[in-house]
Design a protein around this motif. Structure first.
Motif, PDB file in Angstrom:
ATOM      1  N   THR A 265       7.850   5.914  -2.946  1.00 44.71           N
ATOM      2  CA  THR A 265       6.811   4.921  -3.214  1.00 44.71           C
ATOM      3  C   THR A 265       6.925   3.792  -2.201  1.00 44.71           C
ATOM      4  O   THR A 265       8.023   3.314  -1.923  1.00 44.71           O
ATOM      5  CB  THR A 265       6.961   4.359  -4.643  1.00 44.71           C
ATOM      6  OG1 THR A 265       6.837   5.436  -5.583  1.00 44.71           O
ATOM      7  CG2 THR A 265       5.902   3.309  -4.937  1.00 44.71           C
ATOM      8  N   ARG A 266       5.801   3.361  -1.667  1.00 41.47           N
ATOM      9  CA  ARG A 266       5.792   2.254  -0.713  1.00 41.47           C
ATOM     10  C   ARG A 266       5.740   0.936  -1.476  1.00 41.47           C
ATOM     11  O   ARG A 266       5.015   0.789  -2.458  1.00 41.47           O
ATOM     12  CB  ARG A 266       4.587   2.363   0.232  1.00 41.47           C
ATOM     13  CG  ARG A 266       4.655   3.598   1.124  1.00 41.47           C
ATOM     14  CD  ARG A 266       3.622   3.555   2.246  1.00 41.47           C
ATOM     15  NE  ARG A 266       3.888   2.486   3.188  1.00 41.47           N
ATOM     16  CZ  ARG A 266       4.794   2.519   4.154  1.00 41.47           C
ATOM     17  NH1 ARG A 266       5.568   3.593   4.295  1.00 41.47           N
ATOM     18  NH2 ARG A 266       4.955   1.510   4.971  1.00 41.47           N
TER      19      ARG A 266
ATOM     20  N   ARG B 138       2.163   3.463  -4.537  1.00 32.70           N
ATOM     21  CA  ARG B 138       2.421   2.143  -3.951  1.00 32.70           C
ATOM     22  C   ARG B 138       2.669   1.104  -5.037  1.00 32.70           C
ATOM     23  O   ARG B 138       2.006   1.091  -6.075  1.00 32.70           O
ATOM     24  CB  ARG B 138       1.241   1.706  -3.088  1.00 32.70           C
ATOM     25  CG  ARG B 138       1.420   0.343  -2.416  1.00 32.70           C
ATOM     26  CD  ARG B 138       0.189  -0.028  -1.619  1.00 32.70           C
ATOM     27  NE  ARG B 138      -0.010   0.891  -0.515  1.00 32.70           N
ATOM     28  CZ  ARG B 138       0.517   0.733   0.700  1.00 32.70           C
ATOM     29  NH1 ARG B 138       1.287  -0.312   0.954  1.00 32.70           N
ATOM     30  NH2 ARG B 138       0.283   1.604   1.653  1.00 32.70           N
TER      31      ARG B 138
END
Length: 258
Positions: free
Chosen positions: A99-100, A117
């Motif tokens: 996950t960013r 995200r």
């Protein structure tokens, strides 16, 4: 960074800016819903849904190339990951997926979560921003875990005929879970970063201790009856556990803190 297939066709080669080459094992999986990159002491692997175009796999690895190098360096050198830095985008594991994590200015501190995200919003000026960000992440991760826990408690406690008196979620240094003499279950917050199946195994494990307070054959038979996939998840945690706990530390602990 450039990518090339090697002669065995089972690996991709990632050429870094320093001239090194990272081999990434590639595997399609019929039940995969998205691209996933994992790093273990055995190396790096990218898993993807069947039918995924090679260009998509290449683009995914390019996107996460710096994270991949850092993770491999941590494993090779035994170093701790760098602490969270406000304003600097990074990547993190969440429920077993990459996950960013990004940042933006906002009227009040909060986290927004989309499919792949997390965005942390903080007001300016950023007084005590690192503390606020770590607190937001800790609360968010615990909420993620508790949603899963509530669902699984509703399933397993009727089967056991027993229920814990409470559930605590907090960072644990070595354990994944415990059950105290008051029947309170404590679970490691790092399990929020792991695949949900791993959290499920640890919860089932501790729930089974409500009936059997040891690790006898009878205990493991009970675990097996409730969650037949427990062995695979225990092995996963043994392989990835140290890195997972280190990741949690960098996300929620102050630099130099315990």
């Amino acid at each position: 960074m450039t990518l090339d297939s090697d002669n065995g066709n089972n690996y991709l080669e990632l050429a870094t800016q320093t001239g090194d080459t990272i081999k990434v094992l590639r595997r399609s999986h019929p039940r995969a819903r998205r691209l996933r990159l994992t790093v273990t002491p055995g190396g790096a692997r990218v898993t993807y849904p069947e039918g995924t175009h090679p260009a998509q796999v290449f683009a995914f690895l390019r996107k996460h190339g710096e994270w991949l190098e850092r993770k491999l360096d941590e494993l090779n050198l035994g170093s701790q990951p760098p602490p969270l830095k406000v304003g600097s985008a990074t990547v993190m594991p969440l429920r077993g997926e990459t996950t960013r994590l990004s940042w933006r200015d906002g009227a009040y501190p909060h986290i927004e979560h989309t499919e792949d995200r997390l965005t942390i919003s903080l007001p300016r000026p950023h007084r005590r921003a690192p503390e606020a960000a770590r607190a937001l992440l800790r609360s968010f991760l615990e909420a993620q875990m508790r949603r899963d826990i509530s669902r699984w408690l509703a399933r397993y406690t009727p089967e056991l005929g027993l229920a814990p008196t409470g559930i605590r979620v907090r960072p644990l240094k070595s354990l994944w879970g415990s059950l105290d003499t008051r029947d309170v279950v404590t679970l490691d917050l790092a399990l929020a970063l792991a695949p949900p199946a791993a959290l499920r195994y640890v919860l089932v494990h501790e729930l089974c201790h409500l009936r059997i307070r040891n690790h006898s054959k009878r205990f493991w038979n009970l675990v097996q009856s409730l969650y037949p996939e427990w062995g695979e998840q225990r092995d996963w945690l043994r392989l990835h556990g140290q890195a997972l706990k280190a990741e949690l530390g960098r996300l929620i602990q102050a630099p130099g803190g315990g």
